[in-house]
Design a protein around this motif. Structure first.
Motif, mmCIF file in Angstrom:
data_model
loop_
_atom_site.group_PDB
_atom_site.id
_atom_site.type_symbol
_atom_site.label_atom_id
_atom_site.label_comp_id
_atom_site.label_asym_id
_atom_site.label_seq_id
_atom_site.Cartn_x
_atom_site.Cartn_y
_atom_site.Cartn_z
ATOM 1 N N LYS A 1 0.824 -1.212 0.000
ATOM 2 C CA LYS A 1 0.000 0.000 0.000
ATOM 3 C C LYS A 1 0.858 1.263 0.000
ATOM 4 C CE LYS A 1 -0.805 0.817 4.956
ATOM 5 N NZ LYS A 1 -1.770 0.905 6.049
ATOM 6 N N MET B 1 2.101 1.815 -3.866
ATOM 7 C CA MET B 1 1.140 1.772 -4.967
ATOM 8 C C MET B 1 1.011 3.095 -5.708
ATOM 9 S SD MET B 1 -2.852 0.685 -4.656
ATOM 10 C CE MET B 1 -4.074 1.133 -5.886
ATOM 11 N N GLY B 2 1.009 4.216 -4.985
ATOM 12 C CA GLY B 2 0.691 5.488 -5.624
ATOM 13 C C GLY B 2 1.753 6.558 -5.504
ATOM 14 N N VAL B 3 2.978 6.184 -5.146
ATOM 15 C CA VAL B 3 4.008 7.191 -4.906
ATOM 16 C C VAL B 3 4.959 7.285 -6.106
ATOM 17 C CG1 VAL B 3 5.630 5.612 -3.760
ATOM 18 C CG2 VAL B 3 5.663 8.038 -3.197
ATOM 19 N N VAL C 1 4.985 5.739 -11.159
ATOM 20 C CA VAL C 1 4.674 5.422 -9.761
ATOM 21 C C VAL C 1 4.663 3.907 -9.577
ATOM 22 C CG1 VAL C 1 3.277 7.506 -9.467
ATOM 23 C CG2 VAL C 1 2.172 5.372 -10.135
ATOM 24 N N GLY C 2 4.884 3.478 -8.339
ATOM 25 C CA GLY C 2 4.672 2.072 -7.996
ATOM 26 C C GLY C 2 5.925 1.260 -7.729
ATOM 27 N N GLY D 1 -1.499 4.360 2.478
ATOM 28 C CA GLY D 1 -0.433 4.296 1.487
ATOM 29 C C GLY D 1 0.259 5.615 1.256
ATOM 30 N N LYS E 1 1.514 8.529 -1.081
ATOM 31 C CA LYS E 1 0.884 9.096 -2.284
ATOM 32 C C LYS E 1 0.919 10.607 -2.193
ATOM 33 C CE LYS E 1 -3.214 8.480 0.408
ATOM 34 N NZ LYS E 1 -2.312 8.370 1.578
ATOM 35 N N TYR E 2 0.408 11.274 -3.234
ATOM 36 C CA TYR E 2 0.376 12.732 -3.239
ATOM 37 C C TYR E 2 -0.371 13.292 -2.037
ATOM 38 C CZ TYR E 2 1.652 12.270 -8.225
ATOM 39 O OH TYR E 2 2.265 11.969 -9.409
ATOM 40 N N MET F 1 -7.811 -1.147 -1.557
ATOM 41 C CA MET F 1 -6.819 -0.748 -2.559
ATOM 42 C C MET F 1 -6.616 -1.834 -3.615
ATOM 43 S SD MET F 1 -4.086 1.218 -0.062
ATOM 44 C CE MET F 1 -3.017 1.817 -1.374
ATOM 45 N N LYS G 1 -9.531 -1.783 -5.958
ATOM 46 C CA LYS G 1 -9.415 -0.625 -6.851
ATOM 47 C C LYS G 1 -8.434 -0.931 -7.990
ATOM 48 C CE LYS G 1 -7.273 2.997 -5.274
ATOM 49 N NZ LYS G 1 -6.954 4.243 -4.533
ATOM 50 N N MET G 2 -7.342 -1.628 -7.664
ATOM 51 C CA MET G 2 -6.360 -1.987 -8.698
ATOM 52 C C MET G 2 -6.955 -2.931 -9.730
ATOM 53 S SD MET G 2 -2.571 -2.418 -7.125
ATOM 54 C CE MET G 2 -1.940 -2.683 -8.770
#
Length: 426
Positions: A53, A56-58, A66-67, A352, A354-355, A418, A421-422
């Motif tokens: 997690k 996943m989105g960084v 990302v990932g 996770g 992420k932004y 998450m 969602k993926m």
């Protein structure tokens, strides 16, 4: 306790390039490639839910992607296995292009492994029939197993979270306070490097268009006259800007704390801003930063490296104590600061890296400064308020209990959400 505190500061307050979870994946890959002793033609990762997690989105520095897959590919194809959390420093454009091709061709596989430690990374680099395998556990660079073609070449039993708490059994809020008031200032001068690194990436975050632009948006609104550039807003602006840049994949390093760059940023920059605001000496700043860092490290020992509880609560609680110190607060008022902080943003989830982390940091820095200002006025939440105890040591342990017992199901629900969602995206 002096040598123990100094040792722990030097162990935990270290440079990191990129978000530490994907960077740890890159480090495992670089080590696995080193064991394989040749460039791999495919790579497998099996990671814990918390690692998954947080990757996943960084954004991954220098890649524009990302990932965990791109982080792992970069580590395996060009990472420096001797550089620890700076494993991706100096990656060439050619390696970035090769890594992107690797990912696009499906040569990097990542899946979640259940029933393992919260911080667990297993990487296997393959070249034909040959393989190099590495397992990292409990800490971001702690290799517990290394194998080549199935034969063990290194094995080490890592410390469990319980062992980590036991190793810190002599720590206390008061002993930390006594240490920072008596330590020779030359012994903590190394903290200045962290100030420079974290201020630099904050300035970068204000110049560029990174992520959610929480920090830059505040700067724009200050220039418009909508907001004032005071202690609160300047602290939030710089700290959020640093996180904006880091989470969006800036190639600039930060000084991390407890294995987290965001926690390193958010424990230092609000204290630095307070020192500038109140025009205190460099010695006072260094003592305040040492206090903030050690309080965070102490609290983190009860929560663990990774959790469903957002770790920025801990770092900004430490920062709040440091700000109280800068404003001339005494030991009792520092305890009040931590109590007030516990009654504020405790319970903020970690869903996770992420932004959006910069948005959470902004809220936590605001809560820390408010908690400190309340304490300076001798206003404090008491033991009748939720998980807060009149004894600050008990409050710290209650936060750990909440993270480890109370939020286990939360962690499972976050990961499940998450992963679902993926599947929709793919």
């Amino acid at each position: 306790m002096k040598e123990l505190y100094l040792q722990k500061l030097k162990e935990e307050f270290v440079p990191a390039l990129g978000c530490t979870e994907p960077v740890a994946v890159a480090y495992a890959a670089a080590k696995a490639r080193e064991i394989l002793n040749q460039s791999p033609d495919r790579i497998e990762f099996h990671v814990s839910g918390n690692i998954f997690k947080n990757g996943m989105g960084v954004g991954i520095p220098g890649s524009g992607m990302v990932g965990l897959t791109i982080a792992g590919a970069l580590g395996a194809l060009g990472g420096n296995p001797m550089a620890g959390l700076e494993v991706l420093d100096g990656i060439s454009p050619d390696i970035v292009e090769l890594a992107q091709t690797f990912v696009n061709q499906g040569k990097v596989q990542v899946d979640v492994k259940y029933g393992v430690a919260k911080l667990y990374i297993e990487c296997i680099c393959f070249k034909g029939e040959n393989s190099g395998r590495v397992i990292i556990q409990d800490r971001h660079t702690n290799i517990v197993l290394a194998e080549r073609n199935g034969f063990v070449i290194y094995q080490n039993n890592s410390k469990s979270a319980t062992d980590a708490v036991l190793s810190m059994k002599d720590w206390s809020f008061r002993s930390i306070y006594e240490f920072i008031n008596t330590v020779d200032i030359a012994d903590i001068a190394f903290i200045e490097k962290g100030v420079k690194l974290n201020k630099s990436i904050a300035e970068e975050g204000l110049k560029g268009n990174y992520g959610l632009q929480v920090g830059k948006s505040m700067m724009i609104n200050i220039r418009k006259g909508i907001l004032k550039e005071d202690l609160m807003n300047r602290s939030i602006m710089l700290t959020a800007a640093a996180s904006d840049a880091r989470m969006a994949g800036s190639a600039m390093p930060v000084m991390s704390n407890c294995g987290s760059g965001n926690q390193g940023i958010s424990v230092t920059l609000p204290v630095v801003v307070a020192a500038e605001e109140f025009k205190v000496s460099n010695e006072t700043l260094l003592r305040a930063l040492a206090l903030a860092l050690l309080v965070t490290i102490y609290m983190k020992s009860f929560v663990g490296q990774l959790s469903a509880l957002c770790g920025v609560l801990l770092s900004t609680a430490g920062a709040g104590c440091g700000i109280t110190y800068i404003m001339g607060g005494d030991f009792k008022q520092m305890g009040m600061t931590l109590q007030n902080m516990t009654g504020g943003v405790t319970g903020m989830i970690c869903d996770g890296a992420k932004y959006g982390c910069s948005h959470k940091i902004a809220a936590s820095v605001s809560a820390a400064i408010q908690s400190s200002l309340l304490a300076m006025n001798h206003n404090c939440l008491n033991g009748m308020n939720g998980i807060i105890d009149d004894d600050v040591e008990a409050t710290i342990r209650n936060i750990g209990r909440l993270a480890n017992e109370g939020m286990e199901v939360t962690d499972e629900v976050i990961l499940k959400t998450m992963l679902e969602k993926m599947k929709k995206v793919s």
